[in-house]
Design an enzyme around this catalytic site. Sequence first.
Site, PDB file in Angstrom:
ATOM      1  N   LYS A 174       0.819  -1.070  -0.131  1.00  0.00           N
ATOM      2  CA  LYS A 174      -0.012   0.080   0.018  1.00  0.00           C
ATOM      3  C   LYS A 174       0.804   1.324  -0.149  1.00  0.00           C
ATOM      4  O   LYS A 174       2.209   1.097   0.194  1.00  0.00           O
ATOM      5  CB  LYS A 174      -0.927  -0.180   1.337  1.00  0.00           C
ATOM      6  CG  LYS A 174      -0.142   0.009   2.600  1.00  0.00           C
ATOM      7  CD  LYS A 174      -0.883  -0.207   3.756  1.00  0.00           C
ATOM      8  CE  LYS A 174      -0.398  -0.116   5.155  1.00  0.00           C
ATOM      9  NZ  LYS A 174      -1.403  -0.656   6.271  1.00  0.00           N
ATOM     10  N   TYR A 185      14.880  31.097   7.633  1.00  0.00           N
ATOM     11  CA  TYR A 185      13.939  32.073   7.943  1.00  0.00           C
ATOM     12  C   TYR A 185      13.870  32.137   9.637  1.00  0.00           C
ATOM     13  O   TYR A 185      14.317  31.252  10.285  1.00  0.00           O
ATOM     14  CB  TYR A 185      12.543  31.388   7.737  1.00  0.00           C
ATOM     15  CG  TYR A 185      12.186  31.462   6.244  1.00  0.00           C
ATOM     16  CD1 TYR A 185      11.986  32.691   5.778  1.00  0.00           C
ATOM     17  CD2 TYR A 185      11.892  30.100   5.414  1.00  0.00           C
ATOM     18  CE1 TYR A 185      11.737  32.307   4.151  1.00  0.00           C
ATOM     19  CE2 TYR A 185      11.852  30.072   4.217  1.00  0.00           C
ATOM     20  CZ  TYR A 185      11.437  31.244   3.521  1.00  0.00           C
ATOM     21  OH  TYR A 185      11.016  31.271   2.312  1.00  0.00           O
TER      22      TYR A 185
HETATM   23  C1  LIG Z   1      -0.552  -1.629   6.650  1.00  0.00           C
HETATM   24  C2  LIG Z   1      -1.434  -2.863   7.170  1.00  0.00           C
HETATM   25  C3  LIG Z   1      -0.621  -4.256   7.241  1.00  0.00           C
HETATM   26  C4  LIG Z   1       0.829  -4.108   7.135  1.00  0.00           C
HETATM   27  O1  LIG Z   1       1.587  -3.531   8.457  1.00  0.00           O
HETATM   28  P1  LIG Z   1       2.857  -3.701   8.696  1.00  0.00           P
HETATM   29  O2  LIG Z   1       2.836  -3.269  10.145  1.00  0.00           O
HETATM   30  O3  LIG Z   1       3.291  -2.488   8.011  1.00  0.00           O
HETATM   31  O4  LIG Z   1       3.435  -4.770   8.291  1.00  0.00           O
HETATM   32  C5  LIG Z   1      -1.404  -5.222   7.447  1.00  0.00           C
HETATM   33  N1  LIG Z   1      -2.522  -5.431   7.558  1.00  0.00           N
HETATM   34  C6  LIG Z   1      -3.492  -4.302   7.494  1.00  0.00           C
HETATM   35  C7  LIG Z   1      -4.933  -4.284   7.331  1.00  0.00           C
HETATM   36  C8  LIG Z   1      -2.876  -3.016   7.049  1.00  0.00           C
HETATM   37  O5  LIG Z   1      -3.611  -1.974   7.016  1.00  0.00           O
END
Ligand SMILES: *Cc1c(COP(=O)(O)O)cnc(C)c1O
Length: 382
Positions: free
Chosen positions: A45, A268
């Site tokens: 993702k 700044y």
């Molecule tokens: C992001 C996510 C994961 C992966 O989690 P990590 O801690 O990055 O391995 C697994 N399951 C769901 C539903 C997620 O949203």
Amino acid sequence: MSAALTLAPATGTPTSLLTVDLGAVATNLATIRAHTRAEVLAVVKADGFGHGAVAVARTALAHGATGLGATRLEEAWALRAAGIYAPVLSWLNPVDADWVRAADARVAVAVPSLAHLRAIASAAAHSGRTVTVHLHTDVGMSRDGASPTEWGPLVALAARAQRRGLVRVAGLMGHLGLADEPGGDPAGRAAFDRAVAVASAVGLRAPRHLAATAAALTDPASHHDLVRVGAGLVGIDPSGTVALRPAMRLTAPVVQVRDVPAGSLVGYGRSHRTRTATRLALLPVGYADGLPRQAAERAAVLLGGRRRPVVGPISMDQVVVDLGSDPCPVRPGDLATVFGPGDDGEPTIHDWARWAHTLPHAIVTGLGERATRCWLPAGAHR
Ligand SMILES: *Cc1c(COP(=O)(O)O)cnc(C)c1O
């Protein structure tokens, strides 16, 4: 106060470079697989946590992951468009998402509510498709997933829809909220076990998955049939117990070097005034490139073989680094490492996260579009 000396600026467009070491992804996956007997779903993702979803997906599949995880269906389409045909599970979609397209693309979807399941069953009935679903139960975060009260009706309806050929229930899933704490999340595990029992009481049996990176590395009782691993692939262990290798390196060329007298303001505002006469280097990266402003006055970069402090505020497009009176020359065009795996003493994403009071996840997913991206293939020698 004007600069006493300005060296010639580098020619050409100064561009920061984001290098993703896919060998690190492969190594991290091997480490994770050594901690579990379950299958590994590679979560890509948010563009593979900023590392390039397609590149991370291909690497993970080549090194033993059996499927891919994505948040939105759009992320799944992008994987298919790149020619990746491995199983994909997408878990956060609106009720009116394109379920028929998901079926045609053989993308499985998580079902977090009765409303979702009704919409999916209706789309399946009208189109003559069977949608592959994973029923998602909330195990304690009050976030995504069906609440314990909705779960019973949800699994009952899913069992009926499966008998009618509208859906195929290919998974029962939950997501732990406390897995990164010492001791893990036993209450979340117990909630998941109860949900699985409710599903099994209506005749639903499917592969179970609950653990993400932290639980995959620390809590075998949570592994069930499949672990969903995202952060770990790119070198982040939320449990802080296993040494993984950060896959990302951000470098930027020095644009300008100048000598300034004691008492010069930098950037700044009045947040930084040089205490002594010193030499400053300008780097063309700032918060628009993802460097958190909150890290100012704590942050450092590796430049000329040493860590050098970032001084003054982090601007949108630039930061200033104090070279002090180091006689080793730093010149325009020299590369500063903003973060990397840490091999040569450069800061890591964990350092930046600490300096900014945030998570390394937020650093890697917050990088801007400007850095040129390149990928080192797994198996390439560093
Ligand atoms: C992001 C996510 C994961 C992966 O989690 P990590 O801690 O990055 O391995 C697994 N399951 C769901 C539903 C997620 O949203």
